[in-house]
Design a protein around this motif. Structure first.
Motif, PDB file in Angstrom:
ATOM      1  N   VAL A 245       0.872  -1.174   0.000  1.00 29.28           N
ATOM      2  CA  VAL A 245       0.000   0.000   0.000  1.00 29.28           C
ATOM      3  C   VAL A 245       0.909   1.223   0.000  1.00 29.28           C
ATOM      4  O   VAL A 245       1.760   1.372   0.881  1.00 29.28           O
ATOM      5  N   LEU A 246       0.744   2.077  -0.983  1.00 28.58           N
ATOM      6  CA  LEU A 246       1.524   3.304  -1.115  1.00 28.58           C
ATOM      7  C   LEU A 246       0.654   4.463  -0.646  1.00 28.58           C
ATOM      8  O   LEU A 246      -0.411   4.714  -1.207  1.00 28.58           O
TER       9      LEU A 246
ATOM     10  N   ILE B 121       0.221   8.425  -0.186  1.00 27.25           N
ATOM     11  CA  ILE B 121       0.743   9.642  -0.807  1.00 27.25           C
ATOM     12  C   ILE B 121       0.119  10.852  -0.120  1.00 27.25           C
ATOM     13  O   ILE B 121      -1.102  11.046  -0.180  1.00 27.25           O
TER      14      ILE B 121
ATOM     15  N   LEU C  73       7.560   8.356  -7.755  1.00 30.31           N
ATOM     16  CA  LEU C  73       6.882   7.253  -7.067  1.00 30.31           C
ATOM     17  C   LEU C  73       7.112   5.934  -7.796  1.00 30.31           C
ATOM     18  O   LEU C  73       7.314   4.897  -7.160  1.00 30.31           O
TER      19      LEU C  73
ATOM     20  N   ALA D 216       1.166  -1.954  -6.393  1.00 29.47           N
ATOM     21  CA  ALA D 216       0.765  -1.361  -5.120  1.00 29.47           C
ATOM     22  C   ALA D 216      -0.632  -0.785  -5.248  1.00 29.47           C
ATOM     23  O   ALA D 216      -1.015  -0.295  -6.315  1.00 29.47           O
ATOM     24  N   ASP D 217      -1.375  -0.868  -4.163  1.00 27.42           N
ATOM     25  CA  ASP D 217      -2.596  -0.083  -4.043  1.00 27.42           C
ATOM     26  C   ASP D 217      -2.155   1.248  -3.469  1.00 27.42           C
ATOM     27  O   ASP D 217      -1.134   1.330  -2.787  1.00 27.42           O
ATOM     28  N   SER D 218      -2.907   2.301  -3.743  1.00 26.63           N
ATOM     29  CA  SER D 218      -2.486   3.605  -3.232  1.00 26.63           C
ATOM     30  C   SER D 218      -3.657   4.348  -2.607  1.00 26.63           C
ATOM     31  O   SER D 218      -4.818   4.087  -2.905  1.00 26.63           O
TER      32      SER D 218
ATOM     33  N   ASP E 142      -4.341   8.554  -1.227  1.00 27.81           N
ATOM     34  CA  ASP E 142      -3.788   9.898  -1.034  1.00 27.81           C
ATOM     35  C   ASP E 142      -4.721  10.678  -0.132  1.00 27.81           C
ATOM     36  O   ASP E 142      -5.816  10.240   0.178  1.00 27.81           O
TER      37      ASP E 142
END
Length: 96
Positions: free
Chosen positions: A14-15, A17, A67, A79-81, A83
């Motif tokens: 999991v990213l 941001i 990224l 990755a799931d992200s 923000d």
């Protein structure tokens, strides 16, 4: 561009941001809730501990490239992200 980042846990990536004018510390409370995941939370270029890289202006495309390079650096195939705009949208929906 080398970004400063936190990399914790194991499992699906999991990213997280952050938005302007924040840095990766904004995600502190959410990291614990992502047990069972590998959480990567970078400081975007020019925020927190990541340098601006000698540029006067950074574009969204620059951030996207940074990224992508970070995910390559940490050997994350995907990755799931999330923000901070996602968080704001969720809060707005909850109030409706």
């Amino acid at each position: 561009m080398a970004l400063s980042f936190t990399d914790t846990g194991t499992g699906p990536v999991v990213l997280l941001i952050h938005g302007h004018p924040l840095d990766r510390r904004v995600w502190g409370p959410q990291v614990a809730g992502l047990a069972g995941c590998r959480v990567i939370a970078p400081d975007l270029r020019g925020y927190g501990e990541s340098p601006l890289g000698g540029r006067a202006h950074v574009t969204p495309a620059d951030h996207a490239d940074d990224l992508a390079a970070l995910l390559d650096e940490v050997s994350a195939d995907s990755a799931d992200s999330a923000d901070s705009a996602d968080s704001a949208d969720s809060a707005d929906s909850a109030d409706s």
